[in-house]
Design a protein around this motif. Sequence first.
Motif, PDB file in Angstrom:
ATOM      1  N   PHE B  32      -0.892  -4.675   1.855  1.00 17.58           N
ATOM      2  CA  PHE B  32      -0.354  -6.008   2.040  1.00 17.58           C
ATOM      3  C   PHE B  32       0.297  -6.810   1.047  1.00 17.58           C
ATOM      4  CE2 PHE B  32      -0.748 -10.105   4.177  1.00 17.58           C
ATOM      5  CZ  PHE B  32       0.994 -10.233   4.752  1.00 17.58           C
ATOM      6  N   LEU B  35       3.110  -4.642  -0.892  1.00 18.03           N
ATOM      7  CA  LEU B  35       4.336  -4.088  -0.007  1.00 18.03           C
ATOM      8  C   LEU B  35       5.022  -5.749  -0.602  1.00 18.03           C
ATOM      9  CD1 LEU B  35       2.826  -3.057   3.775  1.00 18.03           C
ATOM     10  CD2 LEU B  35       4.327  -1.707   1.896  1.00 18.03           C
ATOM     11  N   GLN B 131       6.480   1.393  12.064  1.00 14.12           N
ATOM     12  CA  GLN B 131       7.306  -0.317  11.885  1.00 14.12           C
ATOM     13  C   GLN B 131       6.164  -1.253  12.488  1.00 14.12           C
ATOM     14  OE1 GLN B 131       7.058   1.137  16.852  1.00 14.12           O
ATOM     15  NE2 GLN B 131       8.732  -0.969  16.526  1.00 14.12           N
ATOM     16  N   GLY B 132       4.458  -0.793  12.887  1.00  7.57           N
ATOM     17  CA  GLY B 132       3.892  -2.521  12.817  1.00  7.57           C
ATOM     18  C   GLY B 132       3.951  -2.967  11.765  1.00  7.57           C
ATOM     19  N   VAL B 133       3.663  -2.444  10.703  1.00  8.21           N
ATOM     20  CA  VAL B 133       3.540  -3.468   9.263  1.00  8.21           C
ATOM     21  C   VAL B 133       4.985  -4.355   9.064  1.00  8.21           C
ATOM     22  CG1 VAL B 133       3.008  -3.138   7.121  1.00  8.21           C
ATOM     23  CG2 VAL B 133       1.808  -1.564   8.323  1.00  8.21           C
ATOM     24  N   VAL B 135       7.068  -4.765  11.243  1.00  7.82           N
ATOM     25  CA  VAL B 135       7.045  -6.012  12.375  1.00  7.82           C
ATOM     26  C   VAL B 135       6.471  -7.459  12.014  1.00  7.82           C
ATOM     27  CG1 VAL B 135       6.882  -7.369  14.482  1.00  7.82           C
ATOM     28  CG2 VAL B 135       7.871  -4.880  14.443  1.00  7.82           C
ATOM     29  N   LEU B 136       5.074  -6.859  11.156  1.00 11.74           N
ATOM     30  CA  LEU B 136       3.998  -7.367  11.231  1.00 11.74           C
ATOM     31  C   LEU B 136       4.389  -8.927   9.552  1.00 11.74           C
ATOM     32  CD1 LEU B 136       0.908  -6.330  12.790  1.00 11.74           C
ATOM     33  CD2 LEU B 136       2.703  -7.440  13.950  1.00 11.74           C
ATOM     34  N   VAL B 137       4.456  -7.765   8.493  1.00 12.27           N
ATOM     35  CA  VAL B 137       5.204  -8.512   7.501  1.00 12.27           C
ATOM     36  C   VAL B 137       6.768  -9.331   7.862  1.00 12.27           C
ATOM     37  CG1 VAL B 137       5.981  -8.354   5.275  1.00 12.27           C
ATOM     38  CG2 VAL B 137       3.800  -6.567   6.070  1.00 12.27           C
ATOM     39  N   ASP B 139       7.236 -10.888  10.426  1.00 15.62           N
ATOM     40  CA  ASP B 139       6.382 -12.356  10.984  1.00 15.62           C
ATOM     41  C   ASP B 139       5.457 -13.067   9.824  1.00 15.62           C
ATOM     42  OD1 ASP B 139       7.475 -11.276  13.151  1.00 15.62           O
ATOM     43  OD2 ASP B 139       5.156 -10.684  14.501  1.00 15.62           O
ATOM     44  N   TYR B 140       5.048 -12.027   8.845  1.00 11.14           N
ATOM     45  CA  TYR B 140       4.473 -13.533   8.310  1.00 11.14           C
ATOM     46  C   TYR B 140       5.160 -14.077   7.594  1.00 11.14           C
ATOM     47  CZ  TYR B 140       0.959 -14.456   4.209  1.00 11.14           C
ATOM     48  OH  TYR B 140       0.039 -15.085   3.191  1.00 11.14           O
TER      49      TYR B 140
END
Lengths: 348, 348
Positions: B32, B35, B131-133, B135-137, B139-140
Amino acid sequence: MNAGALFVPVAEELAGLEVELERVAEVDDPIFAELLRHILRGRGKRLRPSLAFLTTGLISGDRARSTSSRHYPWADAGAASPRLPMDSDAGTLPLAVALELLHTATLVHDDLLDNAFVRRGNPTLNAIASQGVTVLVGDYLFAGAADYANRCHNLAVMDVVVKAAMTICKGEIRQIFSAGDYKQSMEQYYRQIDAKTAALFAAASECPGILAGQGAEVVARLREYGHSLGVAFQIVDDILDFTGDEKVLGKPVGSDLRQGTVTLPTLYALQSVAVSDRLLSLLEGDGDREANVSQAVQLVRQSPAIEDSYATAADFVRAAKESISIFPDSPYRRSLLALADYALRRER
Amino acid sequence: MNAGALFVPVAEELAGLEVELERVAEVDDPIFAELLRHILRGRGKRLRPSLAFLTTGLISGDRARSTSSRHYPWADAGAASPRLPMDSDAGTLPLAVALELLHTATLVHDDLLDNAFVRRGNPTLNAIASQGVTVLVGDYLFAGAADYANRCHNLAVMDVVVKAAMTICKGEIRQIFSAGDYKQSMEQYYRQIDAKTAALFAAASECPGILAGQGAEVVARLREYGHSLGVAFQIVDDILDFTGDEKVLGKPVGSDLRQGTVTLPTLYALQSVAVSDRLLSLLEGDGDREANVSQAVQLVRQSPAIEDSYATAADFVRAAKESISIFPDSPYRRSLLALADYALRRER
């Protein structure tokens, strides 16, 4: 008894919440407005707003009742609930809206990432809109949550809400990276369910204390209540993923194991000498994945891991109840105590 | 001259920004963290933070220089920049971080939705993560933006930043729903570029005024500067999508028309009797879409629409410069005036 009956003391506040959520959906673009209404209209349990309203009541108390009445208003759902006005009510509505919007934003993105098309019997946003629109509506809800949190006019409250949001996002990213890691520690599990549930529950019960100007010790106890309740809720959620009735749950059992998500029942089963090797070989083994998951679910169900997990959840329920023992009796306190018990008993 | 040279008066602050952005990437999970570093490390122009720092300087002024010196420090990029400490510096760094994180969050989600795999010569997050990561990054980063905005300890600043975030999300949703609508009005276009660029530019120049405790009239002028500058920037962006050099732009020309996004050059061309019918039939016609878009781009390029669009952008540049005319001369004011001119001249 369902969760709704517990919230009778704050029925009026919850009605106000629904009105305000309708207002959130009042945006210029008619399609966008329709999508917002679709996801915000009262399908959820509104647990986090209820927690915030009940905690506000807990703090202000309800002296008229607490001394004379043995009538438990949450026991008769739907009964009219005459009550005294709360002292520190003003800031709780925007807080409650912020919590629900934040929770909804995470669900909208979760459902997209999980390819889930139904939630609580209704089509998810990604079932009726494109990926792009789903991502952006989720983003808008995140921003809306910050907007409402800021309407509490309290930097400390904003900080708690924002930190909860960061914790949630971090936890979801970690969950993706740790999928299928069956060697993970208890500590990792607890960090994970803190992110998934307990952080936002803790925010819901802590912020009313901050808004009411309570001292650090009281605020810490309120936070502890929400946190312990959230942990208990999530543990039971994780248990129900093994033991639940698919029709009541609204989703197939074994979803967690199927996604490689390691939860408390699995961790306890992996600690048991009698089960561990067989379970690990099913989870990490080749062959028919679906058949392996089914067998793994059976194995965990029949092991003492379920009972052990319930015992752990019960510890957190006790801790939650203990942490609000300093407050005087009131309908709100009774609801919060009953809510903690409900966390253990619920079937979905 | 590139944009960087304009920011010499705030070189120190921008260095501090990079340090703080590195700090944002310091999260527990090593993947994380990697990224976050990948997307936060200095590839962008840092326009919004620069604007916030320059505006802070504009307000506090630089008396030592403004009276005696005709030396323009932004004209010799890289020169050491000895300067007086700014008065209201304290709150600007968290604000600048918040603006950059918010901008980055929107880019991360945009690139995912546009299936863009390269930005400024580097792979986008969706090119290297799921895709999931992604979207969540994103959001973070949204949550991180709120966190830093709250560190300004100013409810009005938080409100401006949050409202800008909501405006951005709303605009992107509207853009999806209005794709291919060639009948849209000028008003819709201006609302769209407000959301895309001007709202966050306006926040970047307004918030330093709020933090410095300036009166409503001054704050309104600062906001007007950022807003007009943002509109000019976006109009030129939209022009370059027709006239730019693909190698300099780093993307093919005609991207907007290809996505059905209607911008000022297209709107002006559609108003012209000589061009309108032919253009509309290309845009709405059947047949080889790519060939139609190419011809439409040529048609707009050769029409007066480009010149008209530049004239409109120039009007906004003038308005931007006029709105800061009340401030005394200083290196910061000179940079802000030059930045407005740069908006017109830039090639990417």
